[in-house]
Scaffold this motif. Sequence first.
Motif, PDB file in Angstrom:
ATOM      1  N   ASN B  42       0.817  -1.208   0.000  1.00 47.13           N
ATOM      2  CA  ASN B  42       0.000   0.000   0.000  1.00 47.13           C
ATOM      3  C   ASN B  42       0.852   1.260   0.000  1.00 47.13           C
ATOM      4  O   ASN B  42       0.500   2.260  -0.633  1.00 47.13           O
ATOM      5  CB  ASN B  42      -0.940  -0.023   1.203  1.00 47.13           C
ATOM      6  CG  ASN B  42      -2.095  -0.968   0.971  1.00 47.13           C
ATOM      7  OD1 ASN B  42      -3.002  -0.643   0.213  1.00 47.13           O
ATOM      8  ND2 ASN B  42      -2.037  -2.136   1.572  1.00 47.13           N
ATOM      9  N   HIS B  76      -9.245   1.810  -3.915  1.00 51.06           N
ATOM     10  CA  HIS B  76      -8.867   0.902  -2.833  1.00 51.06           C
ATOM     11  C   HIS B  76      -9.907   0.872  -1.724  1.00 51.06           C
ATOM     12  O   HIS B  76      -9.592   0.694  -0.560  1.00 51.06           O
ATOM     13  CB  HIS B  76      -7.509   1.311  -2.270  1.00 51.06           C
ATOM     14  CG  HIS B  76      -6.421   1.227  -3.294  1.00 51.06           C
ATOM     15  ND1 HIS B  76      -5.974   2.333  -3.979  1.00 51.06           N
ATOM     16  CD2 HIS B  76      -5.738   0.182  -3.777  1.00 51.06           C
ATOM     17  CE1 HIS B  76      -5.043   1.960  -4.848  1.00 51.06           C
ATOM     18  NE2 HIS B  76      -4.886   0.662  -4.740  1.00 51.06           N
ATOM     19  N   ASN B  78     -11.869  -1.185  -0.830  1.00 52.37           N
ATOM     20  CA  ASN B  78     -11.992  -2.426  -0.055  1.00 52.37           C
ATOM     21  C   ASN B  78     -11.021  -2.497   1.101  1.00 52.37           C
ATOM     22  O   ASN B  78     -11.253  -3.212   2.056  1.00 52.37           O
ATOM     23  CB  ASN B  78     -11.777  -3.631  -0.966  1.00 52.37           C
ATOM     24  CG  ASN B  78     -12.946  -3.833  -1.900  1.00 52.37           C
ATOM     25  OD1 ASN B  78     -14.068  -3.486  -1.564  1.00 52.37           O
ATOM     26  ND2 ASN B  78     -12.678  -4.358  -3.085  1.00 52.37           N
ATOM     27  N   THR B  79      -9.916  -1.817   0.957  1.00 49.29           N
ATOM     28  CA  THR B  79      -8.917  -1.974   1.997  1.00 49.29           C
ATOM     29  C   THR B  79      -8.549  -0.660   2.687  1.00 49.29           C
ATOM     30  O   THR B  79      -8.060  -0.668   3.787  1.00 49.29           O
ATOM     31  CB  THR B  79      -7.614  -2.574   1.435  1.00 49.29           C
ATOM     32  OG1 THR B  79      -7.286  -1.856   0.250  1.00 49.29           O
ATOM     33  CG2 THR B  79      -7.801  -4.036   1.088  1.00 49.29           C
ATOM     34  N   TRP B  80      -8.826   0.485   2.029  1.00 49.80           N
ATOM     35  CA  TRP B  80      -8.411   1.744   2.647  1.00 49.80           C
ATOM     36  C   TRP B  80      -9.571   2.355   3.412  1.00 49.80           C
ATOM     37  O   TRP B  80     -10.681   2.491   2.881  1.00 49.80           O
ATOM     38  CB  TRP B  80      -7.950   2.735   1.585  1.00 49.80           C
ATOM     39  CG  TRP B  80      -6.604   2.402   1.010  1.00 49.80           C
ATOM     40  CD1 TRP B  80      -5.940   1.216   1.100  1.00 49.80           C
ATOM     41  CD2 TRP B  80      -5.777   3.275   0.254  1.00 49.80           C
ATOM     42  NE1 TRP B  80      -4.749   1.297   0.442  1.00 49.80           N
ATOM     43  CE2 TRP B  80      -4.619   2.557  -0.088  1.00 49.80           C
ATOM     44  CE3 TRP B  80      -5.890   4.595  -0.177  1.00 49.80           C
ATOM     45  CZ2 TRP B  80      -3.587   3.103  -0.830  1.00 49.80           C
ATOM     46  CZ3 TRP B  80      -4.864   5.135  -0.916  1.00 49.80           C
ATOM     47  CH2 TRP B  80      -3.722   4.392  -1.232  1.00 49.80           C
ATOM     48  N   ILE B 130      -5.291   1.024   6.925  1.00 46.41           N
ATOM     49  CA  ILE B 130      -5.461  -0.037   5.941  1.00 46.41           C
ATOM     50  C   ILE B 130      -6.066  -1.238   6.628  1.00 46.41           C
ATOM     51  O   ILE B 130      -5.534  -1.738   7.608  1.00 46.41           O
ATOM     52  CB  ILE B 130      -4.110  -0.425   5.316  1.00 46.41           C
ATOM     53  CG1 ILE B 130      -3.467   0.812   4.727  1.00 46.41           C
ATOM     54  CG2 ILE B 130      -4.325  -1.484   4.240  1.00 46.41           C
ATOM     55  CD1 ILE B 130      -2.168   0.541   4.054  1.00 46.41           C
ATOM     56  N   ASN B 131      -7.186  -1.601   6.068  1.00 43.79           N
ATOM     57  CA  ASN B 131      -7.868  -2.741   6.668  1.00 43.79           C
ATOM     58  C   ASN B 131      -7.372  -4.021   6.008  1.00 43.79           C
ATOM     59  O   ASN B 131      -7.742  -4.334   4.880  1.00 43.79           O
ATOM     60  CB  ASN B 131      -9.377  -2.599   6.471  1.00 43.79           C
ATOM     61  CG  ASN B 131     -10.134  -3.742   7.118  1.00 43.79           C
ATOM     62  OD1 ASN B 131      -9.552  -4.515   7.876  1.00 43.79           O
ATOM     63  ND2 ASN B 131     -11.412  -3.862   6.829  1.00 43.79           N
ATOM     64  N   TRP B 132      -6.493  -4.666   6.715  1.00 39.82           N
ATOM     65  CA  TRP B 132      -5.989  -5.878   6.102  1.00 39.82           C
ATOM     66  C   TRP B 132      -6.713  -7.113   6.630  1.00 39.82           C
ATOM     67  O   TRP B 132      -6.233  -8.226   6.523  1.00 39.82           O
ATOM     68  CB  TRP B 132      -4.475  -5.980   6.301  1.00 39.82           C
ATOM     69  CG  TRP B 132      -4.035  -6.570   7.586  1.00 39.82           C
ATOM     70  CD1 TRP B 132      -4.351  -6.145   8.831  1.00 39.82           C
ATOM     71  CD2 TRP B 132      -3.219  -7.708   7.739  1.00 39.82           C
ATOM     72  NE1 TRP B 132      -3.760  -6.946   9.766  1.00 39.82           N
ATOM     73  CE2 TRP B 132      -3.055  -7.910   9.119  1.00 39.82           C
ATOM     74  CE3 TRP B 132      -2.581  -8.567   6.850  1.00 39.82           C
ATOM     75  CZ2 TRP B 132      -2.296  -8.946   9.627  1.00 39.82           C
ATOM     76  CZ3 TRP B 132      -1.819  -9.593   7.367  1.00 39.82           C
ATOM     77  CH2 TRP B 132      -1.689  -9.777   8.740  1.00 39.82           C
ATOM     78  N   SER B 134      -9.287  -8.765   5.636  1.00 44.21           N
ATOM     79  CA  SER B 134      -9.565  -9.903   4.756  1.00 44.21           C
ATOM     80  C   SER B 134      -8.270 -10.607   4.361  1.00 44.21           C
ATOM     81  O   SER B 134      -8.226 -11.827   4.269  1.00 44.21           O
ATOM     82  CB  SER B 134     -10.334  -9.455   3.521  1.00 44.21           C
ATOM     83  OG  SER B 134      -9.539  -8.545   2.794  1.00 44.21           O
ATOM     84  N   LYS B 135      -7.221  -9.846   4.191  1.00 41.77           N
ATOM     85  CA  LYS B 135      -5.929 -10.472   3.879  1.00 41.77           C
ATOM     86  C   LYS B 135      -5.463 -11.308   5.064  1.00 41.77           C
ATOM     87  O   LYS B 135      -4.979 -12.422   4.908  1.00 41.77           O
ATOM     88  CB  LYS B 135      -4.892  -9.378   3.571  1.00 41.77           C
ATOM     89  CG  LYS B 135      -3.552  -9.913   3.136  1.00 41.77           C
ATOM     90  CD  LYS B 135      -3.532 -10.122   1.619  1.00 41.77           C
ATOM     91  CE  LYS B 135      -2.118 -10.425   1.172  1.00 41.77           C
ATOM     92  NZ  LYS B 135      -1.823 -11.767   0.967  1.00 41.77           N
TER      93      LYS B 135
END
Lengths: 272, 499
Positions: B42, B76, B78-80, B130-132, B134-135
Motif C-alpha cells: 500500500n 482501494h 476495499n482496503t483503505w 489499511i484494513n488488512w 480480509s488479507k
Amino acid sequence: MFLGVLIAVLLMAAQPASADGRVYTVGIVPQFEASRLHGIWRPILDRLESETGLQFVIRGSSTISQFEIEFAAGQFDFAYMNPYHLVIANDSAGYLPIVYDGGRELSGVLVASRSSGITSPEQLDGKVIAFPAPNALGASLMMRQELTDTFKISFTPRYVKTHDSVYINVLVGEAQAGGGVQATLRRQKQQYQDNLVVIHKTQSVPPHPLAALPSVPQDIQEQVRTALLKMGETDQGRELLSKVPISAIAPADLSLYIPLKNLGLDRFYQKP
Amino acid sequence: MGLRLRFALPLLISLGLILIVLQFYWTPLQLKTQQEEFRQTNVSILGGAESALIRDLLARDIGSFFANLDLLKQRHQNTWVNLSYINDSGLQIYPLFENPTTLFDSSGLVPVRYPLSISGTDLGILQIDINWGSKRDEVLAGIAQIRNLIIGLIVVVIVITLASFQGAVLRPLRELSQAIHNIAQRNFDVSLPPPPAGEIGELSRSFGWMLRELNFEKEVLDTHAIIYEASASGVLMKVNDHFIEVSGFSREQLLGRDHLFLMDESADGQDPASITTAIRGGAVWSGELRYRNREGRPYWVSATIAPLLDENGQVERYLSIQTDITAQKNEERARVEAETRAATDVLTGLYNRRRLDQELEKAVERRDRYELDFSIMLLDMDHFKSVNDNYGHLVGDDVLITLADLLRQKARKVDTLGRWGGEEFLIICPGVDLDGARTLAERIRSAVETHPFETVGFKTISVGVASCTRDETITDLLARADSALYEAKESGRNRVIAR
C-alpha cells in the motif's frame, strides 16, 4: 493535443475541396482536450457542411496560449473563443462574432468560507484570493478587475488551476476568498456548497461567440451564420449545439462585446 | 500405560509441539510478515501517486489533489479506510466535512503515515488506516489449512503405525503373554502361536525353546522328583505334582501340614525329631526315609532336605528334593533276602557251607591284613545216624534244629555259626587262641550234653578245634580241625580235642 493536430492535418489532407475549392479552418479554444473538442464540434461542422456545401476542418491548438497566438495571427477562418479572446482577436486580426449563446450570460462569483465571517469584498483587503487561472474570464479577469476598480482592494492572487481547486482552497483556508463561476459552484459537493457563501457577483457579459476572420467572404460568413441558426431550430441541432455548450443560438455582433473591451482587462491578462 | 499409547505418545507429543509452534510462533510470524508486506504494498501505491500529488500541492491545485485522492480512495475502497491528508500546519484538509469511519472490528487496521515532501520541505502527511482484515483472514485460513493438513497427516501416520504395530508386535506379544500366563497357571499344555518374522518372532522362538526345556525338566522332575518347600517352622508351603501323586493326598491336604508328617522311619534309624534338629541348625540332611501314603502303604524316598538361609544366616525356609526309591528298596530287600537265602541253611537257619567258606576266607583275610587270629571248631553230633534210623528223619531234623539253637545260645555274638554238612557244624571264633577256643568248645559240649532233646533224650557232640596260624591256608586249617574231630571221635566221643 498532438493527436488533435495529427487528426486535423490528416483530415485536412483527406478533405476534398469545397465548392469554391477552399477548406475553411475552424479553431476552438482548448478548454478540453482535442478528442473531446473534436467530439463536440465535428458533428456540428458535418451538419454545416451538408447544409452549406462548404468544407470545414478543425484545427487544434495545444494550449490556450498557442490558441491565442494562432488566432492573433489569423490562422483560423472561424474560431470559437471566450469573450475576452474576441476582444483581443478583434484588436489584432479583426475577428468579428457571428453567432453566440443568447441564452446564457457569463459572470464570475466570489466565494468565501461561511465560517470565515467574510461577507463583503472590502474585508479582503490584503488577503489571499484564489482564482482558477489568470485568464479565466468571469472567475479571474472580470473578478480581479472589479475587486481592483470597484472595491479598490489589494490582494494576493493565487492561481490554483481549476475551479474545484479554488473552492477547496477557500474551504481549507488557504485562500480567504476565491473566484469561480456559478456553474462550477453548483457542481460542487453539497457539503462544500453549504460551507461557501457568495460574497460578490460580477457584471454579466455575453458568452463565447463563434467569430469569423474578415478575409472570409461575407456571403460565406452569412451562409455559416444562417446554417447555424437553422440548426438551433431543430431538436437534433439544439442537441448538438448544447454540447458546446450553446443553449440558444443567436446572431451576434461586436457591440455585444464592447463593454467588455472597456473594462481594460488586459491589465489583468497574462500574456503567453 | 499400554504399549499402543506409549508408541503413539511421541507422535502425539510431536503433533502437540507442531501445533504449539504453529500457534505461538509461526502464525504470529506469518501475520507479522504478511502485514508488513501488505503495508509495504500500500505504501508503494502511495509512492506511485506521490509525484502527482506533490505536483498538485505545489501548484496549489487542491482540486486536482482532492480528485486524485478521491480516485485512490475509490480504487482501494476495499482496503483503505479513513484516507486523510494533514497539511504542514497540522490541519486536516482532506476529507472535508467527513467523520472518520470506525469499523466494527478495528483489530485489522494497520495505520500508515506517508509524509509528502519535496526537496526537504514538508508538505503534509497522508494517513490511511489499511484494513488488512480480509488479507489477514486469508493468511489465517492458509495456516489453518496447513495445520489441518498436518493434523490429518499425523493422524493417518498414527493410525497406520498403530495398525502395523498392532499386527506386528501387540498381537504376537499378547498371544505369547497368554501362553506364559497359562504356564504360570501350571497349564503346560500350551501351543505357542506360529512365530512372526523379526524380533517378536525371535522372542517367541526363544520362549518356545525355553518352554520345551522347562517342559522337559518339569516332566523329568514331576515324573521322578518329589519337591516341596516348607516354612522355617517346617510347614509345607509348596508341593509339586509328583508329591501329590506319590503321597495320594491333594495339594490342600498337604499344605499346612508338617513336612515330615508322612514319615515312618529313616533307613539309618533316625526319627523326625532328630532330623528336625539337624536341619534347624542349618545342616543339610540326606538319607532314605520311609513314608506312608494316604492308603497307609509305605514308600521309600531318597531325600535331601536343605535349609535356605536369609542374609542374616537364619533359616528362612526348607527345600527338599526326594526321589521315590521304593522299587530300588524292594529290589534291595529282595536281593538281600536272596543273598541271605543263598547263604542260609534251610533247616537250621544257620549259614550254609557256601557262606561258611566265604566267612573263612574273610577271616583269613582279616588275619592277613589286621593280624587278627581266629580259631575254628568243627563239631559233630555223636551217633546221629542212629537217631535217623531209630526215630526217622523228621526227628533227626528236629534234633539238628535244636542243636543249632543251642549253638546260637552258647556261642558268642561275634562267632560265625554254620552247618558244615549233614550233622557237622562249624564255628569260626575270631580273636581266640587255641586255649580260648578249647574253653569255648568245652562250654558248648557240656551244654549239649546236659540238654534233654525232645524225643531222643540226651545227646552228645564231639568237637575238633584248630587255631589258625600265620600263613596257613583254609584247607590246612580245616584239615587240622577235621583231624582233631576224628581224634575226638576215636577217643570215645563227647569230648573236645584241640590241635
